[in-house]
Design a protein around this motif. Structure first.
Motif, PDB file in Angstrom:
ATOM      1  N   THR A 148      -9.049   0.739  -1.247  1.00  0.00           N
ATOM      2  CA  THR A 148      -7.898   1.201  -1.637  1.00  0.00           C
ATOM      3  C   THR A 148      -7.346   0.677  -2.981  1.00  0.00           C
ATOM      4  O   THR A 148      -8.113  -0.418  -3.431  1.00  0.00           O
ATOM      5  CB  THR A 148      -6.853   0.966  -0.824  1.00  0.00           C
ATOM      6  OG1 THR A 148      -6.661  -0.683  -0.455  1.00  0.00           O
ATOM      7  CG2 THR A 148      -6.957   1.524   0.627  1.00  0.00           C
ATOM      8  N   GLY A 206      -3.260   4.812  -3.613  1.00  0.00           N
ATOM      9  CA  GLY A 206      -4.165   5.718  -2.783  1.00  0.00           C
ATOM     10  C   GLY A 206      -5.429   5.044  -2.455  1.00  0.00           C
ATOM     11  O   GLY A 206      -5.703   3.996  -2.263  1.00  0.00           O
ATOM     12  N   ASP A 207      -6.507   5.942  -2.072  1.00  0.00           N
ATOM     13  CA  ASP A 207      -7.770   5.506  -1.579  1.00  0.00           C
ATOM     14  C   ASP A 207      -8.923   6.116  -2.322  1.00  0.00           C
ATOM     15  O   ASP A 207      -8.520   6.841  -3.394  1.00  0.00           O
ATOM     16  CB  ASP A 207      -7.984   5.637   0.080  1.00  0.00           C
ATOM     17  CG  ASP A 207      -7.635   7.055   0.485  1.00  0.00           C
ATOM     18  OD1 ASP A 207      -7.638   7.846  -0.509  1.00  0.00           O
ATOM     19  OD2 ASP A 207      -7.314   7.279   1.623  1.00  0.00           O
ATOM     20  N   ALA A 261       0.754  -1.109   0.071  1.00  0.00           N
ATOM     21  CA  ALA A 261      -0.041  -0.103   0.076  1.00  0.00           C
ATOM     22  C   ALA A 261       0.881   1.322   0.022  1.00  0.00           C
ATOM     23  O   ALA A 261       1.981   1.342   0.478  1.00  0.00           O
ATOM     24  CB  ALA A 261      -0.857   0.041   1.216  1.00  0.00           C
ATOM     25  N   THR A 262       0.425   2.314  -0.662  1.00  0.00           N
ATOM     26  CA  THR A 262       1.151   3.661  -0.870  1.00  0.00           C
ATOM     27  C   THR A 262      -0.005   4.572  -0.958  1.00  0.00           C
ATOM     28  O   THR A 262      -0.953   4.392  -1.273  1.00  0.00           O
ATOM     29  CB  THR A 262       2.100   3.582  -1.726  1.00  0.00           C
ATOM     30  OG1 THR A 262       2.615   4.905  -1.905  1.00  0.00           O
ATOM     31  CG2 THR A 262       1.377   3.235  -3.142  1.00  0.00           C
ATOM     32  N   ASP A 263       0.453   5.719  -0.415  1.00  0.00           N
ATOM     33  CA  ASP A 263      -0.328   7.126  -0.645  1.00  0.00           C
ATOM     34  C   ASP A 263       0.010   7.932  -1.635  1.00  0.00           C
ATOM     35  O   ASP A 263      -0.493   8.911  -2.041  1.00  0.00           O
ATOM     36  CB  ASP A 263      -0.654   7.768   0.681  1.00  0.00           C
ATOM     37  CG  ASP A 263      -1.477   6.942   1.626  1.00  0.00           C
ATOM     38  OD1 ASP A 263      -2.172   6.113   1.388  1.00  0.00           O
ATOM     39  OD2 ASP A 263      -1.112   6.946   3.023  1.00  0.00           O
ATOM     40  N   ASP A 264       1.247   7.537  -2.385  1.00  0.00           N
ATOM     41  CA  ASP A 264       1.879   8.423  -3.468  1.00  0.00           C
ATOM     42  C   ASP A 264       1.036   8.212  -4.579  1.00  0.00           C
ATOM     43  O   ASP A 264       0.896   7.054  -5.121  1.00  0.00           O
ATOM     44  CB  ASP A 264       3.161   7.857  -3.583  1.00  0.00           C
ATOM     45  CG  ASP A 264       4.098   8.365  -2.329  1.00  0.00           C
ATOM     46  OD1 ASP A 264       3.835   9.207  -1.576  1.00  0.00           O
ATOM     47  OD2 ASP A 264       5.052   7.526  -2.176  1.00  0.00           O
ATOM     48  N   THR A 265       0.346   9.142  -4.969  1.00  0.00           N
ATOM     49  CA  THR A 265      -0.622   9.226  -6.308  1.00  0.00           C
ATOM     50  C   THR A 265       0.519   9.506  -7.560  1.00  0.00           C
ATOM     51  O   THR A 265       0.020   9.458  -8.655  1.00  0.00           O
ATOM     52  CB  THR A 265      -1.623  10.052  -6.313  1.00  0.00           C
ATOM     53  OG1 THR A 265      -1.204  11.297  -5.902  1.00  0.00           O
ATOM     54  CG2 THR A 265      -2.516   9.712  -5.193  1.00  0.00           C
TER      55      THR A 265
END
Length: 288
Positions: A260, A276-277, A148-152
């Motif tokens: 996600t 991302g989500d 998982a990562t939040d980097d778009t």
């Protein structure tokens, strides 16, 4: 002549009776005729008779017997003709089902005689042969979850996750948008939909050619997971592409705040990753 008529009448009566019983017996009829003639000879005839008369008696008796047999045969035929034939139906015996290997009970222990006449030791029953398990088609294995990562954004990649506006109280579609400014030689896109109740897949699609990807859908760790994987030897050209997963859910507006997505790609020999989500329902209502 009277004697012959009496014998004839008796023979007809007996033959008719025998015909009614359907059991004519020629030997018994002849034996009765001979006994009747022998008794009549002892009572009516004298002790000495001329030889010629004896031969005449024999010839006459033979003729009478022949005539009576002919009449008896006619009576038998008439009796049989008058009575309608009874039809019988042959019924085969009920087949006995022989036990096969699957229905045969386990063999009971058998005793073998001992040489000393003492107690007999039971023989352990042999184990029945085991059946070969039938092979059943199995579902394709679930793809490994991507980190998982939040980097778009990462290098030439840009991504975004959103719930399609055409979703309703029973059905929804989650969209993943991917932009790349360079050709990709490897690509894996993964959508994870949280099991909020009644979530089940109804399909999936992508804007790139279907034959270029392998799709798997599976339940994993409380999520419905869609995974698109670019086949070996295929490439993704520069551009903007969409990957969408469709699913049913319990009645009511579903909240996608726990959903996600993750994307792993290779371009110019370098590995890239974005993810991302999805905006929650409250956020969407606030924006509106």
């Amino acid at each position: 002549m009277t004697m012959q008529r009496d014998v004839h009448d008796e023979l007809r009566a007996r033959l008719h009776e025998a015909a009614g019983a359907h059991e004519p017996n020629r030997e018994r009829i002849l034996a009765r005729i001979e006994r009747g003639m022998a008794g009549q000879e002892r009572t009516d005839h004298r002790a000495t008779r001329p030889p010629l008369w004896g031969w005449a008696r024999i010839v006459g008796a033979t003729a009478a017997v022949a005539g009576m047999l002919a009449v008896g045969g006619y009576a038998v035929a008439s009796a049989v003709k008058d009575d309608p034939p009874q039809q019988t139906v042959a019924v085969s015996p009920t087949p006995v089902k022989s036990p096969d290997a699957t229905s045969r009970p386990p063999a009971s222990p058998k005793a073998t005689p001992s040489s000393g006449g003492g107690p007999q030791d039971p023989v352990e029953p042999s184990n029945p042969p085991s059946r070969t398990a039938e092979s059943t088609p199995s579902a394709p294995p679930a793809a490994a979850l991507l980190p998982a990562t939040d980097d778009t954004e990462d290098g030439p990649l840009w991504s975004d996750g959103s719930v399609d506006p055409h979703s309703n109280d029973f059905w929804a579609q989650s969209n993943i948008t991917l932009k790349t400014s360079e050709q990709l030689t490897a690509l894996t896109v993964q959508l994870r939909v949280a099991q909020t109740g009644g979530v089940s897949s109804t399909g999936a699609w992508r804007s790139l050619p279907e034959d270029d990807f392998t799709l798997t859908v599976a339940e994993q760790d409380g999520f419905l997971v869609y995974t698109w994987m670019l086949k070996e030897g295929r490439t993704v050209p520069k551009g903007e592409w969409v990957f969408a997963g469709q699913y049913d859910h319990d009645r009511g507006g579903r909240d996608a705040k726990d959903d996600t997505y993750a994307i792993a790609a290779t371009t110019d020999g370098q590995e890239r990753a974005v993810g991302g989500d999805f905006a929650s329902r409250d956020d969407d209502e606030g924006d509106s």
